[in-house]
Design an enzyme around this catalytic site. Structure first.
Site, PDB file in Angstrom:
ATOM      1  N   THR A   2      29.119 -36.219 -34.846  1.00  0.00           N
ATOM      2  CA  THR A   2      28.938 -36.695 -33.478  1.00  0.00           C
ATOM      3  C   THR A   2      28.236 -38.038 -33.536  1.00  0.00           C
ATOM      4  OG1 THR A   2      28.476 -34.432 -32.788  1.00  0.00           O
ATOM      5  CG2 THR A   2      27.761 -36.141 -31.275  1.00  0.00           C
ATOM      6  N   ARG A  27      38.004 -24.875 -28.166  1.00  0.00           N
ATOM      7  CA  ARG A  27      36.569 -24.742 -28.476  1.00  0.00           C
ATOM      8  C   ARG A  27      35.817 -26.016 -28.045  1.00  0.00           C
ATOM      9  NH1 ARG A  27      32.742 -27.940 -31.552  1.00  0.00           N
ATOM     10  NH2 ARG A  27      31.018 -26.574 -32.068  1.00  0.00           N
ATOM     11  N   GLY A  66      31.906 -27.846 -28.169  1.00  0.00           N
ATOM     12  CA  GLY A  66      30.555 -27.803 -28.725  1.00  0.00           C
ATOM     13  C   GLY A  66      29.542 -28.270 -27.692  1.00  0.00           C
ATOM     14  N   ASP A  67      28.422 -28.732 -28.188  1.00  0.00           N
ATOM     15  CA  ASP A  67      27.324 -29.149 -27.310  1.00  0.00           C
ATOM     16  C   ASP A  67      27.502 -30.553 -26.727  1.00  0.00           C
ATOM     17  OD1 ASP A  67      27.101 -30.032 -30.030  1.00  0.00           O
ATOM     18  OD2 ASP A  67      25.106 -30.784 -29.563  1.00  0.00           O
ATOM     19  N   THR A 109      22.980 -33.341 -32.731  1.00  0.00           N
ATOM     20  CA  THR A 109      24.154 -33.357 -33.594  1.00  0.00           C
ATOM     21  C   THR A 109      24.124 -32.098 -34.450  1.00  0.00           C
ATOM     22  OG1 THR A 109      25.329 -34.627 -35.299  1.00  0.00           O
ATOM     23  CG2 THR A 109      22.947 -34.797 -35.313  1.00  0.00           C
ATOM     24  N   GLY A 128      27.281 -27.140 -32.685  1.00  0.00           N
ATOM     25  CA  GLY A 128      27.126 -27.171 -31.240  1.00  0.00           C
ATOM     26  C   GLY A 128      26.737 -25.843 -30.620  1.00  0.00           C
TER      27      GLY A 128
HETATM   28  N1  GLY Z   1      27.933 -31.227 -32.252  1.00  0.00           N
HETATM   29  C1  GLY Z   1      29.302 -31.313 -32.080  1.00  0.00           C
HETATM   30  C2  GLY Z   1      29.995 -30.046 -31.927  1.00  0.00           C
HETATM   31  O1  GLY Z   1      29.474 -28.989 -32.244  1.00  0.00           O
HETATM   32  O2  GLY Z   1      31.125 -30.074 -31.477  1.00  0.00           O
END
Ligand code: GLY
Length: 348
Positions: free
Chosen positions: A208, A236, A238-239, A259, A262
């Protein structure tokens, strides 16, 4: 206009000062530094991204514009994990997530977005042109096209094509991110005679780019953009596109980006948690460490298999980071310094 927090702080402060009969003092974390812009961003890609941001910050521009321009640099670069050149999901399609947040709690986000080169800019349009915070999938793409963003070809970059073909041989579903980095040693940055800074070692497979910045007015903003986990299950997220998880900005306190894995950032509202620790008076590195400790407590033994790192900036322009495993780096740029820093971590 006196806002509620200032009012509460002022009244609590007045009664406390009266109680102890001492002169008033300011909570250090709430002090604002003006005229000293700074930008910090995750991983070695942050060096170039910060240059992009500095084109705006260095001319006394707004932090919001800087964090957009900064991560757009990375979105345009060929990388495993950010932008259209990144690794695809397990169906072979690149899907992108991004968000942005300014000093007024305005925020915008896109997720599961295909064939658009600059998801961070679409996130900004969501923030500025819709009454919503988040658009996903086809809807986000339709909005982007309506806003004039070109629809790019649905192709994989040569590196991503190669990596995907390799992955297809086993098609093993391993939902972990960045764990490679725990095997890598921290590296010292080095400076070239041209004045350029280069990392002294390999930063490895980052996932990220997250960026937070303070402008010359002392205002904070942040951005975050990724293709997410390589060869992820279709759909899917992530964060990174989730406000409070991959990014959070409170202009009275500080800003944080995350990072790594996530899912483990989402479950404890990572970036928001770090900002709340800074509100309690913890300096950025200590706040990031406390949030990492929380993940370690939640995950127990399993923490050995995941990497998460937080990167934070407070209103005094102090910055800091903390990771679960070593190998995380972040880049800083201000009037005084331009360098890559090896983050502290729980496991050495
Ligand atoms: N930190 C990025 C993700 O998990 O997609």
């Amino acid at each position: 206009m006196i806002n509620r927090r200032k009012f509460i702080n002022a009244s609590a402060f007045t009664s406390l000062a009266a109680l102890v009969g001492k002169k008033a003092w300011a909570t250090p974390e709430y002090e604002t530094v003006k005229g000293k812009p700074i930008v910090i961003s995750t991983w070695d890609a942050g060096l170039n991204a910060n240059k992009g941001a500095w084109g705006i910050l260095g001319k006394n521009g707004r932090a919001l514009d800087a964090v957009e321009a900064g991560v757009m640099v990375t979105e345009s670069e060929q990388s495993c994990c950010v932008g259209l050149g990144a690794n695809p999901d397990r169906e072979g399609i690149v899907t992108l997530d991004a968000c942005i947040m300014d000093e007024f709690f305005n925020c915008g986000s896109v997720a599961f977005l295909e064939r658009i080169k600059h998801p961070v800019s679409v996130a900004r349009r969501v923030m500025e042109k819709t009454p919503h915070v988040m658009l996903v999938g086809n809807g986000a793409q339709q909005f982007a096209i309506a806003e004039g963003f070109p629809l790019e070809e649905q192709t994989l970059s040569p590196d991503a094509e190669k990596a995907y073909r390799e992955w297809l041989k086993k098609s093993e579903y391993k939902p972990v991110i960045n764990i490679e980095n725990k095997k890598q040693s921290a590296f010292a940055p080095s400076r070239l005679s041209t004045g350029e800074w280069l990392p002294g070692g390999q930063a490895g497979n980052h996932d990220t780019i997250g960026m937070v910045a303070m402008d010359s007015q002392g205002n904070l903003s942040g951005s975050c953009t990724t293709s997410g986990m390589g060869f992820k299950m279709r759909g899917r997220l992530g964060d990174s596109p989730i406000i409070g998880a991959g990014l959070f900005v409170d202009n009275e306190v500080g800003a944080c980006t995350a990072t790594g894995q996530g899912e483990d950032v989402i479950r404890m509202c990572g970036s928001h948690t770090v900002v709340e620790f800074m509100r309690q008076g913890f300096a950025p590195e200590a706040a990031c460490k406390k949030a990492i400790e929380r993940i370690i407590k939640i995950k127990g033994e399993k923490v050995k298999d995941i990497q998460v790192a937080f990167l934070a900036l407070n209103k005094k322009g102090q910055r800091g980071s903390f990771a679960i495993h070593k190998g995380f780096s972040y880049a800083i740029k201000s009037h005084d310094i331009e360098m890559l820093v090896a983050s502290k971590s729980w496991f050495l």
